[in-house]
Design a protein around this motif. Sequence first.
Motif, PDB file in Angstrom:
ATOM      1  N   UNK A   1      26.920 -42.454  -0.818  1.00  0.00           N
ATOM      2  CA  UNK A   1      27.902 -41.645  -0.096  1.00  0.00           C
ATOM      3  C   UNK A   1      29.267 -42.334  -0.030  1.00  0.00           C
ATOM      4  N   UNK A   2      29.275 -43.639   0.241  1.00  0.00           N
ATOM      5  CA  UNK A   2      30.564 -44.329   0.331  1.00  0.00           C
ATOM      6  C   UNK A   2      31.226 -44.507  -1.035  1.00  0.00           C
ATOM      7  N   UNK A   3      30.464 -44.221  -2.107  1.00  0.00           N
ATOM      8  CA  UNK A   3      31.020 -44.229  -3.460  1.00  0.00           C
ATOM      9  C   UNK A   3      31.443 -42.831  -3.906  1.00  0.00           C
ATOM     10  N   UNK A   4      31.177 -41.814  -3.083  1.00  0.00           N
ATOM     11  CA  UNK A   4      31.586 -40.461  -3.431  1.00  0.00           C
ATOM     12  C   UNK A   4      30.487 -39.578  -3.975  1.00  0.00           C
ATOM     13  N   UNK A   5      29.224 -39.975  -3.790  1.00  0.00           N
ATOM     14  CA  UNK A   5      28.089 -39.183  -4.256  1.00  0.00           C
ATOM     15  C   UNK A   5      27.289 -38.750  -3.035  1.00  0.00           C
ATOM     16  N   UNK A   6      27.280 -37.465  -2.749  1.00  0.00           N
ATOM     17  CA  UNK A   6      26.545 -36.992  -1.586  1.00  0.00           C
ATOM     18  C   UNK A   6      27.082 -35.653  -1.117  1.00  0.00           C
ATOM     19  N   UNK A   7      26.699 -35.251   0.101  1.00  0.00           N
ATOM     20  CA  UNK A   7      27.171 -33.965   0.625  1.00  0.00           C
ATOM     21  C   UNK A   7      28.681 -33.992   0.879  1.00  0.00           C
ATOM     22  N   UNK A   8      29.383 -32.982   0.380  1.00  0.00           N
ATOM     23  CA  UNK A   8      30.835 -32.924   0.609  1.00  0.00           C
ATOM     24  C   UNK A   8      31.170 -32.980   2.093  1.00  0.00           C
ATOM     25  N   UNK A   9      30.353 -32.314   2.903  1.00  0.00           N
ATOM     26  CA  UNK A   9      30.611 -32.275   4.346  1.00  0.00           C
ATOM     27  C   UNK A   9      30.459 -33.642   4.997  1.00  0.00           C
ATOM     28  N   UNK A  10      29.743 -34.539   4.341  1.00  0.00           N
ATOM     29  CA  UNK A  10      29.571 -35.894   4.854  1.00  0.00           C
ATOM     30  C   UNK A  10      30.710 -36.806   4.395  1.00  0.00           C
ATOM     31  N   UNK A  11      31.253 -36.545   3.211  1.00  0.00           N
ATOM     32  CA  UNK A  11      32.230 -37.441   2.606  1.00  0.00           C
ATOM     33  C   UNK A  11      33.665 -37.133   3.033  1.00  0.00           C
ATOM     34  N   UNK A  12      34.029 -35.855   3.017  1.00  0.00           N
ATOM     35  CA  UNK A  12      35.427 -35.495   3.232  1.00  0.00           C
ATOM     36  C   UNK A  12      35.960 -35.912   4.602  1.00  0.00           C
ATOM     37  N   UNK A  13      35.188 -35.806   5.703  1.00  0.00           N
ATOM     38  CA  UNK A  13      35.737 -36.235   7.001  1.00  0.00           C
ATOM     39  C   UNK A  13      36.127 -37.707   7.048  1.00  0.00           C
ATOM     40  N   UNK A  14      35.581 -38.502   6.119  1.00  0.00           N
ATOM     41  CA  UNK A  14      35.902 -39.934   6.094  1.00  0.00           C
ATOM     42  C   UNK A  14      36.878 -40.275   4.974  1.00  0.00           C
ATOM     43  N   UNK A  15      37.468 -39.241   4.368  1.00  0.00           N
ATOM     44  CA  UNK A  15      38.465 -39.466   3.334  1.00  0.00           C
ATOM     45  C   UNK A  15      37.918 -40.019   2.041  1.00  0.00           C
ATOM     46  N   UNK A  16      36.635 -39.789   1.775  1.00  0.00           N
ATOM     47  CA  UNK A  16      36.020 -40.304   0.552  1.00  0.00           C
ATOM     48  C   UNK A  16      36.127 -39.242  -0.541  1.00  0.00           C
ATOM     49  N   UNK A  17      36.785 -39.547  -1.658  1.00  0.00           N
ATOM     50  CA  UNK A  17      36.869 -38.574  -2.758  1.00  0.00           C
ATOM     51  C   UNK A  17      35.471 -38.244  -3.289  1.00  0.00           C
TER      52      UNK A  17
END
Length: 530
Positions: free
Chosen positions: A285-301
Amino acid sequence: MSTISNISGIRPTLGNSQLADRYDFIVCGAGSAGCALAGRLAENPSVSVLLIEAGGTDDVPEVLTPGQWPLNLGSERDWQFVAQPNAHLNQRAIPLNMGKVLGGSSSINVMVWARGHQNDWDHFAQEADDEAWGYRSVLEIYRRIEDWQGAPDAIRRGVGGPVHVDTARSPQPVAMAMVQAAESLGIPAFDSPNGSMMEGRGGVALNDLIVKAGLRSSMFRSYILPRMDQPNLTVLVHTQVTRLVFNGTTVVGVEVMQGSHRTQIMADREVILSMGAINTPKVLMQSGIGPETELRPHGIPVIQHLPGVGRNHQDHVSFGCIFESKQPLAVGNGGSEATLYWKTDPSLDTPDVFHCQLEFPVATPETAHRGVPEHGWMVFAGLAHPKSRGSLHLTGSDAHHPVRIEANTLSHPDDVRSAMATIEIAREMARAPAFSHLLKREAMPGDLSAAEMESYIRDSAVTFWHQACTAKMGHDSMSVVNGRLQVYGVDRLRIADASIMPNVPSGNTMAPCVVIGERAAEIIKQAHGI
């Protein structure tokens, strides 16, 4: 054991290998699966392998001495994960221990070698759409893995493999009493909890253990330590993998961190995540692989939207049944020498009851007021396949931000009903004639009303530390890897650890994780012609 030395600045490695800037394969995590995978890949001297571990040496008494395993819990060799407060556990926040040391959880666990039920593996094959994950194929892998010391079984057991497996030698009377008591209830006894016992309804047996000459024989010591002098294998310790390095949607390396120092190491062929059911989805997830709803709130592309990353969290749950003994009891082989798996309904595909006996009593903080006897034993009366499901959530975009673990233990009402059944089996066994010379009284739970028993269940529930299934293998929309362990939509990235399990297997997860590591090595060797 090879000593740890500082080379290339602050970057410590084990053995004689110098740290390079790039490798053919980078295996992230030196746990049960990662050690098996890295060890097998390093068999080919023309292939360079880097194995990265966040923890350090296993060369300490708490790891090597079987009876000292409880001292690892909460130490620097434990990630010390804790689930969020859970309304279904009377707002308790239960520990979810996991190994942070060479060997991973195989270096801090109770050393039980449990293969899982035949139908567990056939379910893996169904989800993967690949019979190579099925029981008959996995049986051959187990035979290749094991150096079995117990009663010969040419069909199901192997000799000469890297992992020393033996039955509990000179078992304590309380362990033998459990086997006899279960038999008196109509549950058959077997020479081993692996093999034919787990091809049918289940049974009771003395444990198979990874104890050799009185010492723990972890997966690090089985697969990696014998190869430490090979120049093509490098083991990097005290190093946390923080994120993947990409070229588009292709993984080309990893970013690692020691203290505040970060650097990148490149992989010419593949990166394999073997960091366990919490850290593998976190890095994804912190690399940008995972649920969009989990990544976008933390500014992860978002590199690849995969809604199943961090979902489907599963773990075995158990409930302490504590019995006071008439005299002090000795502790043998780490204190867990007998186990039981059973289908309360013969029509079930896999056992629903999973018991692990412990030769000393341990209460939760919430049940300790009931009185823990000075001398006694306990049964972790567990559920082999609980229906509750949890999830993992980011709290930030960087490695120092912890994952929020919503384990949701006992959130499914069927799990509470099943808990009452598994506890009753443990109580019936303790009342059997086989325990008459040992049993002074039942300390917990005792005779309780239905409401009191439900409260006890929620106060006594603990994990078996078998976290799994958070990046599952399959073909549905929530699957993260395919049957060849490749992450969907991402090139040169595989996962090989408990997170890829579609469902948690019947019993302890160490041995199935070794199979996953071995299976990953097979797949990778075939893919690269090595």
